[in-house]
Design an enzyme around this catalytic site. Structure first.
Site, mmCIF file in Angstrom:
data_model
loop_
_atom_site.group_PDB
_atom_site.id
_atom_site.type_symbol
_atom_site.label_atom_id
_atom_site.label_comp_id
_atom_site.label_asym_id
_atom_site.label_seq_id
_atom_site.Cartn_x
_atom_site.Cartn_y
_atom_site.Cartn_z
ATOM 1 N N ASP A 243 0.819 -1.208 0.000
ATOM 2 C CA ASP A 243 0.000 0.000 0.000
ATOM 3 C C ASP A 243 0.857 1.264 0.000
ATOM 4 O O ASP A 243 2.024 1.245 0.396
ATOM 5 C CB ASP A 243 -0.882 0.033 1.265
ATOM 6 C CG ASP A 243 -2.012 -0.981 1.206
ATOM 7 O OD1 ASP A 243 -2.014 -1.840 0.301
ATOM 8 O OD2 ASP A 243 -2.895 -0.913 2.089
ATOM 9 N N HIS A 387 3.711 -2.321 2.993
ATOM 10 C CA HIS A 387 3.703 -0.965 2.441
ATOM 11 C C HIS A 387 4.966 -0.695 1.625
ATOM 12 O O HIS A 387 6.062 -1.001 2.087
ATOM 13 C CB HIS A 387 3.600 0.063 3.572
ATOM 14 C CG HIS A 387 2.294 0.011 4.314
ATOM 15 N ND1 HIS A 387 2.044 -0.942 5.288
ATOM 16 C CD2 HIS A 387 1.169 0.746 4.186
ATOM 17 C CE1 HIS A 387 0.809 -0.757 5.743
ATOM 18 N NE2 HIS A 387 0.252 0.248 5.095
HETATM 19 ZN ZN ZN Z 1 -2.571 3.144 3.227
#
Ligand code: ZN
Length: 432
Positions: A243, A387
């Site tokens: 992400d 991430h």
């Molecule tokens: Zn996020």
């Protein structure tokens, strides 16, 4: 240099006999050689019936690419009974493939009927000596139905390059009155493509036909709806997700994934995408998926027009930067979701995707912790949250390789979230 036929005296179009030229003009699908914007291309060729006395009289062949899958179809004049399956001493049925020069065979794909199954001998041919230098046996890519045989696989699995290739199908049959008194060739040792033994047939009768192998680039996926935290639990597959990119860490993570032949899904923040076209294309060219993670990483759990604006603006940005890739998965920032939000994402053709394995890598726990949380938490069908943006992500980037290797050692394979959810990928064929 070992030509498979005497050198052609004149230009390519004149190499084919009139009969074949007519068939070619009628049957050749122009799409195969033109720029093809859609996800499929095919090329079809016929052969005269009865020009071989053997059981493997060729009737036609086609070369079709549908997304990342190449299918070579060979039609015979009569259904191939179990006792007439090629391979060993009965006969052979091979596809010679050349590239660079159409006269130099580099690959010989031979279908072999063995017991109740079909397999493929993928013979690597030396372009200088014409001899077989390696052989790969491929299972489950040859199928037969009556008089139709198909070889279906990714071009790379068959060793074929992206670009123009030249094909020629050859069969021999060594049984029966007309063909019996001949020595049995073996597909593995015969180096010349044209056999004078047994009852031979060739398609085309002389020379080759040409087709293009395309690079398949994901153009989007089937629209999704609803919300999930994981995929079906029945298969040992896992979807790694990243992400908050694209960011400066994204290319390194892509390199690691590519080197390990693993795919992942990147849920991206819309406002970070402009100017990142190279990264976006790289993500898709390697078979990864792109998902929507809102325009500004806002909490959109309230749904309504604010959520709709955040999501639709991001999808539009992904489509324009990638040249047409429509995302079909959405991840709500902070995992903050609601029924109202799920209906907004569904109306925009996206499944809302949470996760069932949280590495908490954004808290910077160190590479070892990220690895152990991802590997320890994964079950069949898991969606793992990591991430590639939003902060210093060197620890996550360093964890990707070990995570892939350790999960693979446990029997897992890596799929994108659309694949995990059965949302079919739409493909675009690209020349390079
Ligand atoms: Zn996020």
């Amino acid at each position: 240099m070992r030509p498979w036929n005497p050198p052609a005296p004149v230009k390519v179009a004149a190499r084919f006999p009139i009969r074949f030229a007519v068939a070619l003009a009628l049957a050749c699908t122009i799409a195969a050689l033109a720029a093809v914007p859609s996800g499929a291309a095919s090329h079809e060729h016929g052969d005269a019936l009865g020009d071989s006395q053997g059981r493997l009289d060729l009737a036609g062949a086609s070369f079709t690419q549908d997304g990342p899958t190449l299918t070579i179809t060979i039609r015979t004049a009569h259904p191939i009974p179990a006792g007439a399956r090629p391979g060993g001493s009965r006969g052979t049925l091979c596809v010679n493939v050349a590239w660079g020069s159409p006269d130099v065979v580099r690959r010989r794909l031979c279908v072999i009927g063995r017991g109740g199954a079909w397999l493929l001998h993928d013979n690597v041919i030396s372009p200088t000596s014409g001899r077989i230098t390696a052989r790969h046996t491929r299972h489950r890519i040859v199928r037969q139905a009556g008089s139709r045989l198909t070889i279906s696989a990714a071009p790379a699995l068959l060793g074929l390059p992206i670009g123009l290739v030249h094909f020629n199908v050859r069969s021999t049959w060594n049984r029966g009155a007309a063909c019996a008194a001949t020595p049995p060739p073996d597909d593995g040792t015969a180096t010349g493509a044209a056999s004078t033994e047994g009852c031979p047939d060739a398609l085309p009768d002389r020379g080759t036909f040409s087709a293009r192998v395309w690079r398949a680039v994901a153009a989007g996926c089937t629209p999704g709806r609803g919300q999930v935290s994981n995929g079906p639990r029945g298969r040992k597959v896992v979807a790694l997700t990243f992400d908050d990119g694209p960011s400066t860490y994204t290319p390194g993570i892509l390199r690691t994934l590519s080197s390990l032949h693993a795919r992942a899904t990147f849920f991206q923040i819309g406002q970070q995408i402009p100017g990142q076209g190279a990264i976006e294309r790289q993500i898709l060219a390697a078979g990864n998926a792109i998902g929507n993670h809102t325009w500004s990483h806002a909490s959109v759990a309230g749904g309504g027009s604010f959520a709709r604006g955040q999501l639709s603006r991001t999808s539009s940005q992904i489509i324009s930067t990638t040249g047409g890739y429509h995302p079909c998965v959405f991840r709500p920032p902070y995992g903050a979701t609601s029924g109202a939000l799920v209906s907004v994402s569904g109306a925009l053709g996206m499944t809302s995707v949470i996760w069932d394995v949280d590495t908490n890598d954004w808290q910077l726990p160190g590479t070892a912790a990220v690895i152990s949380r991802a590997v320890g938490g994964t079950r069949p069908g898991s969606i793992v949250l990591m991430h590639d943006g939003g902060g210093p992500r060197a620890g996550t980037a360093a964890a990707v390789g070990p995570i892939v290797r350790q999960l693979r050692a446990k029997g897992y394979s890596f799929v994108t979230v659309p694949e995990l959810l059965g949302l079919g990928t739409r493909w675009r064929l690209s020349k390079s």
